[in-house]
Design an enzyme around this catalytic site. Sequence first.
Site, mmCIF file in Angstrom:
data_model
loop_
_atom_site.group_PDB
_atom_site.id
_atom_site.type_symbol
_atom_site.label_atom_id
_atom_site.label_comp_id
_atom_site.label_asym_id
_atom_site.label_seq_id
_atom_site.Cartn_x
_atom_site.Cartn_y
_atom_site.Cartn_z
ATOM 1 N N ASP A 43 0.873 -1.162 0.000
ATOM 2 C CA ASP A 43 0.000 0.000 0.000
ATOM 3 C C ASP A 43 0.917 1.219 0.000
ATOM 4 O OD1 ASP A 43 -2.386 1.601 0.402
ATOM 5 O OD2 ASP A 43 -1.686 1.832 2.459
ATOM 6 N N ASP A 45 0.137 5.044 0.985
ATOM 7 C CA ASP A 45 0.054 5.951 2.135
ATOM 8 C C ASP A 45 0.037 5.165 3.441
ATOM 9 O OD1 ASP A 45 -0.819 8.809 0.866
ATOM 10 O OD2 ASP A 45 -1.732 7.155 -0.241
#
Length: 252
Positions: A43, A45
């Site tokens: 992922d 952020d």
Amino acid sequence: MTEGTGTGTKPLDAKPIDTKLTDIKANEIKTLDARPIRGVLFDLDGTLVDTAPDLVLALNLALKDFGLPSESLEDIRFAASHGSLALVNAAQPHLNDEEKATIQQGLLNHYHRVNGQAARLFDGMASLLEHLNEQRIPFGVVTNKAARFARPLLHRLELAHKMPAIISGDSTTQSKPHPAPMRLAASQLSVCCEQILYLGDAKRDLEAARNSDMLGGIAHWGYIGNNDQAHLWPHDFGFDTPLAVLELLKQG
């Protein structure tokens, strides 16, 4: 959401970097051998990159535009993994939907300008990525962040050219936790889903990993709030730091 781990065993939390190999049970080592990690996806952020400083700066600029008080980074960084509207909701929960949408658009306008100014890899992440490069383990990103923000950020951090897979929230018609973006990333890595470790700091990340038959690892260093109950998310591993991921890969 599938309830099984895909390995036939209960979820396994990876040990901290200073934990000896002998502390991991023999049956757990056997399970790892059965599903070697041939690729890693992140992922964006709150997992690969600490983007909260830029996002909260953009939020505060938007709040200022509307005469509203600013928010401190530490008080609101937990919402950074969940998108711009989540940040607005965390800062101004009592506004109506129209007002929130207006501030959200202001945030996005400001973020386009400040994206990457203060964002940095999390501590230990550079060492993990270096190991992946040295071992020729392909890696990439699957994020719900729009490509117009994700790709410039990765270029600014000089990571984009190292990644065969950069899947954004608008790369497929479905976003996480749907398996479509995960499977597209796997095809671009040229690694089967069952041999990919996906790291994320939100429930939808781990659900996406489970839904696509990837190994799921909770990035505990990310934007996980006190009420998130991350231990209840479907997962195969839990990591306190990126260096703990590196230690697991070295064991394999």
